[in-house]
Design a protein around this motif. Structure first.
Motif, PDB file in Angstrom:
ATOM      1  N   GLN A  45       0.816  -1.215   0.000  1.00 53.79           N
ATOM      2  CA  GLN A  45       0.000   0.000   0.000  1.00 53.79           C
ATOM      3  C   GLN A  45       0.851   1.268   0.000  1.00 53.79           C
TER       4      GLN A  45
ATOM      5  N   SER B 108       0.311   5.431  -2.030  1.00 60.20           N
ATOM      6  CA  SER B 108      -0.174   6.418  -1.061  1.00 60.20           C
ATOM      7  C   SER B 108      -0.325   7.788  -1.708  1.00 60.20           C
TER       8      SER B 108
ATOM      9  N   ASN C 247      -4.727   8.840   1.989  1.00 58.77           N
ATOM     10  CA  ASN C 247      -4.694   7.432   1.602  1.00 58.77           C
ATOM     11  C   ASN C 247      -3.300   6.871   1.872  1.00 58.77           C
TER      12      ASN C 247
ATOM     13  N   PRO D 115      -1.153   3.559   4.229  1.00 61.04           N
ATOM     14  CA  PRO D 115      -1.425   2.247   4.830  1.00 61.04           C
ATOM     15  C   PRO D 115      -1.889   2.346   6.283  1.00 61.04           C
TER      16      PRO D 115
END
Length: 179
Positions: free
Chosen positions: A61, A65, A77, A79
């Protein structure tokens, strides 16, 4: 909708995550080789597999980002700590670029909830100046500081700090500063 891509992990941070994964794997193998009751082995597996999956998820993730916003919401956005914040609470005009080495008051002092690995700070931290901050920081230079209330900020590493700052300041023209 405006979007700012965050800096992906560098090789040092990737190596840190991989080292943690290898350590968890080695510990799991050691426990399975050691003569202990089978219930304990399966309990260990039930703990270690989700923990390893969590670190793989963080690694995966972290490469996608971003920070995005429209007239109503700022979306962080990152993790594990993705968040939506009402843009009325965000002071786009006070956003600025900080260097965490030259301005140590903005460096993380205490991790209150997050992940602190060499080359990657993720989660909620208390800064040296006492402010609480949501961090996604992969390097000390080119970090954007974005106030989200009078006592909270977001600190995030970006690929092009000047471009990101210009986008944030462009959004400030229609907003009033936070009191």
């Amino acid at each position: 909708m405006d979007v700012i891509a965050l800096t992906p992990l560098d090789s040092g941070a990737i190596n840190s995550v991989i080292a943690v994964l290898l350590g968890l794997l080695a510990l799991t193998v050691f426990i399975f080789v050691k003569p202990i009751p089978s219930n304990a082995k399966y309990l260990t597996l039930g703990i270690m597999l989700p923990l390893m999956a969590l670190f793989v998820f963080i690694l995966y993730q972290s490469f996608s980002s971003n920070i995005s916003w429209d007239n109503k919401l700022l979306r962080v956005n990152i993790p594990l700590y993705s968040n939506e914040i009402d843009t009325d609470l965000v002071d786009f005009a006070q956003a600025r670029v900080v260097n965490l080495i030259k301005e140590p008051e903005y460096a993380a002092k205490w991790r209150t909830n997050g992940l602190g690995l060499p080359g990657y700070s993720l989660g909620w931290f208390s800064l040296n100046n006492g402010v609480k901050a949501l961090l996604s920081v992969t390097e000390s230079e080119g970090v954007i500081l974005l106030p989200i209330s009078h006592d909270r900020v977001i600190l995030f590493s970006v690929i092009d700090a000047d471009e990101a700052l210009a986008k944030l300041h462009a959004s400030a023209q229609s907003k009033q500063p936070i009191d």
